[in-house]
Design a protein around this motif. Structure first.
Motif, mmCIF file in Angstrom:
data_model
loop_
_atom_site.group_PDB
_atom_site.id
_atom_site.type_symbol
_atom_site.label_atom_id
_atom_site.label_comp_id
_atom_site.label_asym_id
_atom_site.label_seq_id
_atom_site.Cartn_x
_atom_site.Cartn_y
_atom_site.Cartn_z
ATOM 1 N N UNK A 169 -44.429 -5.083 -27.015
ATOM 2 C CA UNK A 169 -43.722 -6.353 -27.109
ATOM 3 C C UNK A 169 -42.223 -6.096 -26.965
ATOM 4 N N UNK A 170 -41.439 -7.146 -26.871
ATOM 5 C CA UNK A 170 -40.039 -7.020 -26.485
ATOM 6 C C UNK A 170 -39.220 -6.184 -27.461
ATOM 7 N N UNK A 171 -39.494 -6.290 -28.758
ATOM 8 C CA UNK A 171 -38.710 -5.516 -29.721
ATOM 9 C C UNK A 171 -38.931 -4.027 -29.536
ATOM 10 N N UNK A 172 -40.182 -3.632 -29.280
ATOM 11 C CA UNK A 172 -40.475 -2.223 -29.057
ATOM 12 C C UNK A 172 -39.953 -1.760 -27.697
ATOM 13 N N UNK A 173 -39.951 -2.644 -26.708
ATOM 14 C CA UNK A 173 -39.391 -2.287 -25.410
ATOM 15 C C UNK A 173 -37.918 -1.904 -25.541
ATOM 16 N N UNK A 174 -37.180 -2.697 -26.274
ATOM 17 C CA UNK A 174 -35.753 -2.406 -26.484
ATOM 18 C C UNK A 174 -35.588 -1.112 -27.268
ATOM 19 N N UNK A 175 -36.401 -0.943 -28.298
ATOM 20 C CA UNK A 175 -36.328 0.267 -29.119
ATOM 21 C C UNK A 175 -36.581 1.520 -28.287
#
Length: 254
Positions: A169-175
């Motif tokens: 998901x997007x939060x993990x993508x950024x991380x």
């Protein structure tokens, strides 16, 4: 230095890649972008020496990659495919330890050195807390960081990542992208990543290589990709470029 010379690839006489001449250096992140079927995964597989039957040559430190012994090659290039290896019943430490395979000879290993490098890789990816936990119980983002730790333990000069963000998901993508950027700079790693999110690519990559129908469309600084004409040429649809209200960076809205 990793580079291609007149690289081409066909399947059943259909051109997948055509006449690619590319250069990759340590300490930089290269994003491979383009529509589905543009040749991104084929290119990264060839660079990882996982695809045979191509035309042209791939050079690694002025030596043809086909001339490397598998373990010698693995000490220079680490590859993470789209379909991840089966990690059932492995804990975090055991998974990351798999990255040390290229540095072992038969049953001979320097356990003290291997343990030190594995622990450093776990610390650098903020996964030390998962070293005794079964990988199957972790979230997608946590698994992604562990697999990056495994590649770090391999001590290669280049990391090749085929769509590592796809299941996240997007939060993990950024991380994960923040971690990749950090590792590239701190360890002077060359990282080549197949990535679909053009906004993440423009922020975290140094250069972007855009493919269309297997041919090179653009090879430019990532910050310069935010151009309506460029994006339409790559993806075939119109995009609006706006300024993010907080970061002030240009972003694309499709």
């Amino acid at each position: 230095m990793l580079n291609t010379e007149n690289l081409g690839f066909k399947i059943n006489n259909k051109s997948i890649l055509t006449n690619l001449n590319l250069k990759f250096q340590s300490g930089k992140i290269y994003g491979l972008i383009g529509h589905n079927g543009s040749g991104k995964s084929s290119l990264i597989k060839i660079l990882a020496n996982q695809q045979k039957g191509y035309e042209g040559k791939v050079w690694l430190d002025d030596k043809n990659i086909n001339e490397y012994h598998s373990k010698e090659f693995a000490k220079k290039i680490a590859y993470l495919p789209q379909t991840l290896p089966n990690t059932a019943h492995l804990n975090g430490y055991e998974l990351v330890s798999m990255g040390r395979y290229a540095h072992q000879s038969g049953f001979i290993r320097d356990k003290e050195k291997d343990d030190k490098i594995v622990l450093e890789a776990l610390k650098d990816t903020n996964t030390l807390k998962f070293k005794d936990q079964e990988v199957a119980t972790l979230s997608g983002g946590e698994k992604s960081r562990l697999f990056l730790a495994m590649l770090l333990a391999q001590e290669s000069k280049f990391l090749l990542l085929d769509e590592p963000l796809a299941p996240l998901d997007i939060s993990y993508q950024i991380e994960v992208m923040q971690l990749i950027q950090k590792l590239s700079k701190e360890r002077n790693l060359g990282i080549i990543i197949v990535i679909h999110d053009i906004n993440l690519a423009s922020v975290y990559c140094d250069d972007l290589i855009a493919l269309k129908g297997g041919t090179l469309t653009y090879n430019i600084n990532a910050k310069n990709i935010m151009n309506c004409a460029y994006l339409q040429n790559i993806y075939g649809i119109k995009a609006s470029i706006i300024t993010h209200p907080v970061s002030k960076q240009n972003i694309a809205v499709f």
